[in-house]
Scaffold this motif. Sequence first.
Motif, mmCIF file in Angstrom:
data_model
loop_
_atom_site.group_PDB
_atom_site.id
_atom_site.type_symbol
_atom_site.label_atom_id
_atom_site.label_comp_id
_atom_site.label_asym_id
_atom_site.label_seq_id
_atom_site.Cartn_x
_atom_site.Cartn_y
_atom_site.Cartn_z
ATOM 1 N N ALA A 1 38.383 41.221 37.341
ATOM 2 C CA ALA A 1 37.377 40.169 37.503
ATOM 3 C C ALA A 1 35.997 40.718 37.158
ATOM 4 C CB ALA A 1 37.402 39.631 38.936
ATOM 5 N N PHE A 2 35.681 41.907 37.672
ATOM 6 C CA PHE A 2 34.387 42.525 37.378
ATOM 7 C C PHE A 2 34.272 42.886 35.899
ATOM 8 C CE2 PHE A 2 33.838 43.065 41.931
ATOM 9 C CZ PHE A 2 32.462 42.926 42.070
ATOM 10 N N ILE A 3 35.348 43.455 35.339
ATOM 11 C CA ILE A 3 35.312 43.842 33.931
ATOM 12 C C ILE A 3 35.122 42.611 33.047
ATOM 13 C CG2 ILE A 3 36.699 44.759 32.033
ATOM 14 C CD1 ILE A 3 37.875 46.759 33.990
ATOM 15 N N ALA A 4 35.834 41.537 33.367
ATOM 16 C CA ALA A 4 35.710 40.304 32.583
ATOM 17 C C ALA A 4 34.296 39.734 32.674
ATOM 18 C CB ALA A 4 36.733 39.273 33.056
ATOM 19 N N ILE A 5 33.710 39.774 33.868
ATOM 20 C CA ILE A 5 32.341 39.262 34.045
ATOM 21 C C ILE A 5 31.347 40.104 33.249
ATOM 22 C CG2 ILE A 5 30.477 38.981 35.728
ATOM 23 C CD1 ILE A 5 32.636 38.185 37.769
ATOM 24 N N LEU A 6 31.503 41.437 33.308
ATOM 25 C CA LEU A 6 30.604 42.314 32.558
ATOM 26 C C LEU A 6 30.737 42.089 31.050
ATOM 27 C CD1 LEU A 6 30.929 45.681 34.532
ATOM 28 C CD2 LEU A 6 29.102 43.987 34.675
#
Length: 718
Positions: free
Chosen positions: A372-377
């Motif tokens: 989720a964090f990687i996708a947002i970044l």
Amino acid sequence: MTVVTTQPDIPQVERPPVQPTMAKIALIGNPNSGKTSLFNQLTGLNQKVGNFPGVTVDKKTGYSQLTPKLKAQIIDLPGTYSLYPKSLDERVIIDLLYDPASKHYPDLVIVTADASNLKRNLLLFSQLADLQIPSVLALNMVDVAEQEGVKIDIPALQKELGVPVIPMNARKGLGVAALKIVMSQQLEATKATFFEVPAELRPLLQSIKSKFGLNNDYVALQYAHHYKSLKFLTEQDVAWLGTLLEEAEFHSITQQANETVARYTRINEMLLDIVRVEKADKAEKFSNRLDQVLTHKVFGYLIFFLILFLIFQAVFAWASYPMDLIDLGIANLNKLIQENFNGPLVNMLTEGVIAGLGGVLIFVPQIAVLFAFIAILEETGYMARVTFMMDKIMRKFGLNGKSVVPLISGVACAVPAVMSARTIENWKDRMITIFVTPLMSCSARIPVYTVLIALVVPEKYYFGFLNLQGLVLMALYLIGFLAAIFSALLLKTILKARERSYFIMEFPVYKMPRWKNVGLTIIEKSKAFVFEAGKVIVAVSIILWVLASYGPGNNFEEARQKALAEAQAQNLNEVQTENRIASYQLESSYAGIIGRSIEPVIRPLGYDWKIGIALLTSFAAREVFVGTMSTIYSIGEEENVSTIKNKLMTEKDANGDPFFTPARAFSLMIFYLFAMQCVSTLAIVRRETKSWQWPLAQLIYMSGLAYVMAFITYQVFS
């Protein structure tokens, strides 16, 4: 100033209907052109990840309902700037597009292009057009182009290109319906030509066309450029082409450069009257001003490490609650089954299958949070800046700027960390990152570290706040990081790849994340882990349960009788008696026999057969160490660390001295720090590399490194 982009009419051409067989449509485009967003819009959840035959590159496919009666298969090809690939990922494109006999050869190609940077994006389109493959130009990010004052005469562009041009905003789904209408038609290749093959090359190309039955000069030219990489050519074909090109003194690099210059000249002339740029009267773009802070040589790194700290905390803190629920659910399910049923099959179901399934599902929250964090970044455009900042540092060790996230994520769990290495386009850099990531001390090692540190390291404080045990724990993490870095440096010199590691990064504009894409990423990664790696983990868990639950002949019954006799003689209670039986039966099991058989090998490290069993069972997962030691030393509650500590402290060697000396404990910690003892990691490496070669190499290298370093540690502290 907002400039409205001219809209074309959707071409209404009388065409015969598409054949009943499902159409194969390839999606191709430059990186950051919105290709992934368009793929998600076309396919939604109806997508899967496979692999291209013979290469370690993912093939993402999905299905799109174009009309109520027509469905198409969409193949999402790796992002590329041209048909002259720089990495193995991009080479799958030429294998696919130059072999019309392939079952994966597309009926139609959708080329995504960034409307705000049309000149660069049209280079790839012009090459595809000259291959004479039916194409559609998906002119994406028209909203960004308008904000930057770029005005495109789309009807004129459509006439020049000779293919349908569909303006769209893939992130919001605008233009997708129009694209589907065009995709449902039976289109023909453009009659426009963007590059004239030099006259001096035509005799050479005629020979290639005659040899392989080709009718296109540009396809023959691509055979000349890429013949060594085209997997559908036979060895004889490659040898014939090599001889022919040598005789013709064909210089591929020179011809590629000349072609690129000629194409851009043609594109510039074409766009002269089609694209106008009316720059707004602004001193500086918002993205540029933000970059001055986020990529600052000092503040940029501080901001990045703060974000990493947030991700690290989230993977632990946010995932802990659902992980506890999954763990509790598996335990309650096992308890419910055991209370109502009994027998060997029930034991295999509860202690093997369901326990193995729990070992799979418990990782899902961590994978979901991390990705989720990687996708947002990635969606916001920040990840490109991070890789740019870190590339210079990481490259010295054979890594890549994009290797930072997997290495940091490996402190939480190597499974999602290895999966996150997919963002690294360069094959060599990605393989090195995947190989060394498990050396980072993951959370599964913490139970091992804490028990052994508590045994031999006194609880002392320095300067009133520096805890000696905490410093030792921190040193273990530092050793793991150094091992990963220098292993990467070693692998850099060993691993050979014809592709050179370039770092060409285009900064996308900052934008709000598309939450649908974030959700699809989470679902895709979680599903891939559960269904791919999960099968291996459950299978190995069952095997380990069988080895620990059965023994040859009457060994188990004899062990039980011996334990009962000792329990009666020592007046042990029921729980102590059961623990004694479990310990004796484990020693008599196949796992116990194997532990005895490997004792001569591990004795130089200071270990006995009991630790040998713990080492073997830990290959399922490192956390198993505490449970195995609990069973071996007849401890009922493995969560009670103090009880384990007290029991291990009272364990004696053959001479009656304490068995767990500092030398033996530190040796064991070092072994667990370096050893590849995680079936789930091996399974996910197998999935990511599409080969058993890499996980087996990891297993051999890390086990050998663990053995040598543990031996040195034991000798130094003895």
